[in-house]
Design an enzyme around this catalytic site. Sequence first.
Site, short mmCIF file in Angstrom:
data_model
loop_
_atom_site.label_atom_id
_atom_site.label_comp_id
_atom_site.label_asym_id
_atom_site.label_seq_id
_atom_site.Cartn_x
_atom_site.Cartn_y
_atom_site.Cartn_z
N GLY A 1 0.79 -1.31 0.00
CA GLY A 1 0.03 -0.02 -0.01
C GLY A 1 0.93 1.21 0.03
O GLY A 1 2.14 1.20 0.55
N GLN B 1 2.70 9.95 1.74
CA GLN B 1 4.31 9.38 1.63
C GLN B 1 5.07 9.83 0.29
O GLN B 1 6.10 9.51 0.37
CB GLN B 1 3.92 7.61 1.54
CG GLN B 1 3.29 7.26 2.87
CD GLN B 1 3.48 5.64 2.96
OE1 GLN B 1 2.42 5.13 2.28
NE2 GLN B 1 4.32 5.07 3.28
N CYS C 1 6.04 -0.20 7.47
CA CYS C 1 5.91 0.98 6.65
C CYS C 1 6.96 1.50 5.96
O CYS C 1 7.93 1.62 6.36
CB CYS C 1 5.30 2.16 7.73
SG CYS C 1 4.75 3.67 6.78
N LEU C 2 6.69 1.81 4.42
CA LEU C 2 7.79 2.19 3.79
C LEU C 2 8.40 3.33 4.11
O LEU C 2 9.52 3.87 3.96
CB LEU C 2 7.22 2.34 2.31
CG LEU C 2 6.91 1.14 1.39
CD1 LEU C 2 6.21 1.45 0.22
CD2 LEU C 2 8.13 0.22 1.30
N HIS D 1 -4.39 1.12 7.69
CA HIS D 1 -2.95 1.66 7.66
C HIS D 1 -2.91 2.61 6.65
O HIS D 1 -2.28 3.88 7.10
CB HIS D 1 -1.91 0.66 7.32
CG HIS D 1 -0.51 0.96 7.35
ND1 HIS D 1 0.39 0.55 8.48
CD2 HIS D 1 0.13 1.85 6.49
CE1 HIS D 1 1.61 1.06 8.11
NE2 HIS D 1 1.53 1.99 7.22
N GLU D 2 -3.26 2.61 5.39
CA GLU D 2 -3.28 3.60 4.55
C GLU D 2 -4.02 4.69 4.82
O GLU D 2 -3.76 5.94 4.87
CB GLU D 2 -3.59 3.16 3.07
CG GLU D 2 -2.60 2.06 2.69
CD GLU D 2 -1.31 2.27 2.86
OE1 GLU D 2 -0.85 3.36 2.69
OE2 GLU D 2 -0.49 1.24 3.17
N HIS E 1 -2.51 7.41 7.34
CA HIS E 1 -1.62 8.17 6.48
C HIS E 1 -2.25 9.33 6.13
O HIS E 1 -1.64 10.60 6.20
CB HIS E 1 -0.93 7.55 5.38
CG HIS E 1 0.26 6.78 5.91
ND1 HIS E 1 1.24 7.06 6.45
CD2 HIS E 1 0.44 5.38 5.49
CE1 HIS E 1 2.24 6.04 6.56
NE2 HIS E 1 1.71 4.97 5.96
#
Length: 181
Positions: free
Chosen positions: A49, A54, A101-102, A143-144, A147
Amino acid sequence: MSILKIARMGHPVLRVRARAVDPDEIPTPEFQRLVDDMIETMREYQGVGLAAPQVHHCLRLFVAAIGGDHDDDDDAGEAIVLVNPEIRPADGPEVEDWEGCLSVPDLRGLVPRADAILVNALDREGMPVELRASGFSARVLQHEADHLDGVLFLDRMRSLASLTFLEEYSRFWGKEPVVEE
Ligand code: NI
């Protein structure tokens, strides 16, 4: 298409509430290109995702690859694109599981999430979509969506005791790979 630079924890863009996308923006070449670039960036970094903040765009938009078979590297699944998502928990328990997480590279932690959710959003054509998700898919979508509100998975952990570097995760805790979101 281009691979975009991913903001890492500490960059203020990850901590602000992103603005809603005007439906008139959705068909524009700029917006469509951003969506394509986000999908390409997510795949390049083997994420499951990726949210617009991000990649330094303060928009309520994310992409996720939750449709495919995660045991098969060749089948990344069709990416879903959600604009202005609204997520609410469905009936059912909260469950704790590992997340990465990226934007928080090389760390893993146990995060409680609703096991089942209902989502209302627009798709990349600007059409309303409604979906129900559970388990892993529901975790990724929550999670997304976080953000978009400037929330990182660390904020959701009940305790930092499970916070683990990737190498130690593999060594002591890993039952299966945890993907980054
Ligand atoms: Ni993330």
